[in-house]
Every structure is written in C-alpha cells, then in structure tokens.
Scaffold this active site. Structure first.
Site, PDB file in Angstrom:
ATOM      1  CB  SER A 232      -0.959  -0.047   1.195  1.00 12.09           C
ATOM      2  OG  SER A 232      -1.940   0.958   1.080  1.00 12.09           O
ATOM      3  CG  ASP A 375      -4.398  -1.523   0.582  1.00  8.45           C
ATOM      4  OD1 ASP A 375      -3.531  -2.218   1.141  1.00  8.45           O
ATOM      5  OD2 ASP A 375      -4.416  -0.279   0.620  1.00  8.45           O
TER       6      ASP A 375
END
Length: 534
Positions: A232, A375
């Site tokens: 991320s 993510d």
C-alpha cells in the site's frame, strides 16, 4: 582460407536450402558453420567474414522469423475470441498452449538461435539488439526462461558483462539477468532488508525515520538495502525511493500534495461515488497522478539501474477461490526455486503501486489481466515475513545481516472491559454486538502488524531484526489532510526518534558492516563458477 572460400561455403548452404524444406537441417548447418568461423584460426579475413554473415545471414534469419511470428499471433488471437479460454492456474499456463499455431519446438528453437547469435556477436551494438530481442521473446513466452537458463544464458551474459563497457548493453544485461533469476552477491556482509507497512498519509512517519538513517550513515536508502518490500503506502514509497531514487524530503512534499488533491472530496459526492463505483475518492485522478509520479516503465526495466535494489510490493487478489497475496517483483525467482506467492515482473510500475494501494471503499479494485487486485494491507499489512522469504530465495546461501521493519504508527491500547450480558433466557453475546462490529474486529485482526513482529522478534536475533512503529498522540485516518494533524504526526515521529536514538545508531552501524575477506573470496568463487559452468 580466403574470403572467397568462405563465400563458397555460404553458397553451399544456399544450395542445400534449395533442395530441402527442413528448417532444422538449415538451422543446424548455419549454426555449425558459424561456430567453425568463430573457432577458426585468426586471419585478416575473420572479422570481415563474421561481419558478412551478420549482415546477410543470422540477422536476416532472425528478422524473417520475427515477421513470421507477428503474422501468426494476430491470426491466433482472432481465432481465440470464438473459443473458451481455459482458466489460468496460479503458476501460469504454457503460452504455446494458449496460442495454437506457435509450437513449443518453434519457440524453443527461436530461443536457441537468439542466444547463439548473442554468443557470436562481433559488436556491442549487435549484442544489444539481440539481447533486447531475447527480452521481448521471454516476455511473450515466459516458459522459455527456464530453458534459457539451462542452456547457459546466465553464463553467457556474465561473460558478456565482463567483456564490455557499453552502458546501454550493460543495462540490458542487468535486466536480462534479473528476468533469468540471477542475483549478484550482496555488497555487504549479508542481506539487508527493508520492509514498510501500509497506512496512507501516515507514511510520512516512515519518511522521517528513513531520513534519520540517511543522516546517521551518510548514504541513500537505495544504497543501504539490498531488498525493499512494501504494501500500500509502503509500495508507493518503495518505488519512489528505490526505482526513481528521489530525495526523501522531495518524496514527502509530493506525497503530501498528492494526498491533499486526491483525498479532497465532498461528502455528498463521495457517498454517491461509493454507491455507484464502490470508491469514495476519484480513482481516475489517483491513477493519473500515479502515472505522472511513478512512470510507465516496467518493473523489470528498473533492474537496469545498477543502484536499484530488488523491490517487491504486495497486493491481495480477490477473484480467486481464496484470498491470496500477489507479489509485484522487479526480478524473477531462480528457476531452481519456487516462491510461495504468485507474482509477476512485467507490468508497469504505476500499475503495481495502484494494485497494492487499492484500498476497499477508498478506490476501485484494479483489474490486471484476469486478476482483480485490492490493497495488500487487507491481507498482509506488515510484509516483513514475505520480504525475508523472497530474499532467501534470491540469496539462499547468504546470511541475513539486517532486517529493518517500519510501521506507520499505533496507539496505546486501552483496557478491554468485559461485556455484561443482561439476565434472562435466550440472551447471547451476539445480541450485544452488531455485524459492523464483528466485521471491523475481523478486519483489525487480519491487518494486525504486530503479530508478524512478535513472531519475527522471536525467530531472528536481536542484532539482526529491528522494528520501528511510533506511538501516536492521536490515531489519524489514512486519508487525513488536516495540516494541523499532519504536523502533529511529524512531531510524534521526532519524539520517537529522540527516544530511540541508541537503537537507530545500532541499526546504522549494522547496515554499514563490510564483508570479511573470506566472504569476498567465497562470493567471487561463486560468480566464477556460474560464469564458467564449473
């Protein structure tokens, strides 16, 4: 032997060509003939003869095969539209099985021919052109990578690298070696690993701590570590630091500016977008900024930079039978080994960052090929264990010198009060907890970064593994854009650095530890054994 005599042999080859349609006979004759020239005694005509066949023989055959291949593949693609494409396995299906009309033998022969042509290339420009063709060939047919390694591609490129000073050729060789799964020995006494958690705007904490390491060592982060892994926010920072080698203060400025632009959203518009596209923020704007900031070069092309370490970023694939981690690498795993994680090295850098940071409800899912990415933090918010696993596949016989893991902040845990259930029959714990509470409890457990830390802290020696995760005055959202809260974030980081000065000093000393003479000798012998196939 005179130049005319060499031409006579070539005319003989042309005659054989007229009387047979068997390409194998022609290719074998050409290969043996060129080997004869290469191994023959030096003469005034030798270079002239090799140049002659470079112009009229080998290169012409390669160009012809390229044109034939390009004419076959479009036809295959048009036919494939009317057929059911079998589901690709996690390890990838053979390309020639998916592309009828391009046989395994043809692709294998093509690999042999390019490698042999590189071996007898008489100029750096020719070697560069052929190396680029090999890279393109492997991208189209990844299955030939192991064959290329088995027949000596790594050995060939190591020899070529030691015999040239051509910058462009050296860059292409570095990418070729990375795709083939070869990793040079690490420059220090062992493997130095950097891992960065996810956390949105809280990545500014990590930048403050990385600046401290640069200050103590006098070196850039890309020089301090051999392997960098992020998820991320950590993925964005990894590419900015290692692939683009931007100064940390510049990254902090751009990162904060991008956050203000992307995360500035009115509640009514964001809610409407969330309903229609499952993303509260403008995904198209986010992708545009990533392309501008990280560029469109492929992951493997970052390996052309001699100062770029190995990079691995993590996403979560959500459209398979089970949720699984996916790794975006700028290298390939050595063909003798197999990673526990599926991944690729041929997509663009911005795509890898986009997939790793596709936070649910914040941005839309990211489709890449047949896979749908979200993510990586929803599955692996602390990628340190993955980083150790991947690094040991690249350097299996090299000890780990230092593992530095950075978190993006945590709060002081509050005491847990037991739930007091009302008296009465039929009352259960589920009656006092909502589905939302259960969901967020499970999500917090899945994205817990400290669980991984506890395990690694027990397994790795104290002078090898270091974890930095500052306590925050106030836990802020990953999309926070309030200048006052961001400034408080920086003050928390500075306070944490002061309290852990000794620990940072220890890490800096560890990272700068040089190789012993024995390690240098061992590494040199390893490279020579690979180079000469001993």
């Amino acid at each position: 032997m005179s130049y005319n005599q060499w031409k006579l042999l070539n005319n003989l080859k042309d005659t054989i060509t007229k009387f047979t349609s068997d390409k194998t006979v022609i290719q074998n004759f050409t290969r043996d003939f060129l080997e004869l020239i290469q191994k023959g005694p030096p003469s005034l005509y030798r270079n002239q003869v090799l140049k002659y066949f470079e112009n009229i023989g080998v290169l012409k055959n390669i160009a012809l095969e390229e044109r034939q291949e390009e004419t076959v593949l479009p036809a295959v693609k048009s036919e494939a539209k009317s057929k059911v494409v079998p589901k690709e396995t996690s390890r990838g299906a053979a390309t020639w099985k998916k592309n009828a009309g391009v046989s395994e033998t043809c692709i294998s022969t093509r690999t042999d021919q390019i490698l042999h042509s590189i071996e007898i290339a008489v100029s750096d420009d020719l070697a560069l052109s052929l190396t680029e063709q090999l890279l393109s060939h492997i991208r189209k047919y990844p299955e030939v990578r192991s064959k290329a390694v088995k027949i000596g591609a790594v050995r060939l490129f190591l020899k070529l690298r030691s015999n040239t000073k051509n910058t462009a050729l050296l860059e292409a060789i570095r990418e070729a070696l990375a795709i083939l799964g070869y990793a040079d020995p690490v420059p220090k006494s062992g493997i130095r690993i950097l891992s960065i958690d996810g956390g949105g705007i809280r990545g500014l904490l990590v930048l403050e701590m990385l600046m401290k390491l640069e200050e103590l060592t006098g070196q850039r982060i890309n020089q301090l570590f051999d392997f960098i892994c992020g998820v991320s926010t950590g993925a964005l920072l990894s590419y900015a630091i290692a692939a683009h080698r931007r100064p940390l203060d510049e990254i902090a400025t751009i990162y904060e500016t991008m956050s203000r632009e992307v995360f500035k959203q009115s509640s009514w518009r964001g809610t409407g977008s969330l309903v229609w596209s499952h993303s509260y923020y403008d995904t198209m704007l986010w992708e545009k900024r990533l392309k501008e900031y990280l560029g469109t070069i492929t992951l493997s092309q970052t390996a052309r930079d001699p100062q770029c370490p190995k990079i691995c970023t993590v996403s979560a694939v959500v459209n398979q039978t089970r949720l699984s981690a996916f790794l975006f690498r700028n290298y390939s795993i050595p063909w003798k080994f197999q990673s526990q994680y599926q991944g690729c090295c041929d997509c663009e850098v911005w795509q890898a960052a986009r997939a790793s940071a596709a936070a649910p409800t914040y941005f839309e899912e990211f489709k890449l090929g047949n896979l749908l990415h979200q993510d990586g933090g929803i599955l692996v918010n602390n990628p340190t264990a993955i980083a150790v696993h991947e690094a040991k596949l690249l350097w299996p016989d090299t000890p780990i010198q230092c593992v530095v893991s950075f978190g993006t902040g945590r709060s002081v845990s509050s005491p847990i009060e037991p739930i007091v259930l009302p008296e009465g029959e039929g009352i259960t714990a589920s009656a006092t907890t909502s589905w939302a509470n259960k969901f967020f409890t499970i999500l917090d457990s899945a994205t817990d970064t400290e669980a991984v830390h506890i395990i690694l802290n027990d397994l790795l020696p104290g002078n090898v593994y270091y974890r930095f995760n500052p306590y925050l005055t106030e836990v802020i959202s990953m999309v926070e854009i309030d200048p006052k809260k961001i400034e408080q974030l920086r003050r928390d980081a500075i306070m944490y650095l002061r309290r852990n000065e000794d620990k940072f000093q220890e890490v800096a000393k560890n990272l700068m530890q040089n190789k012993s003479l024995l390690r240098k000798t061992t590494d040199y012998i390893k490279v020579q054994r690979v180079k000469y196939g001993i």
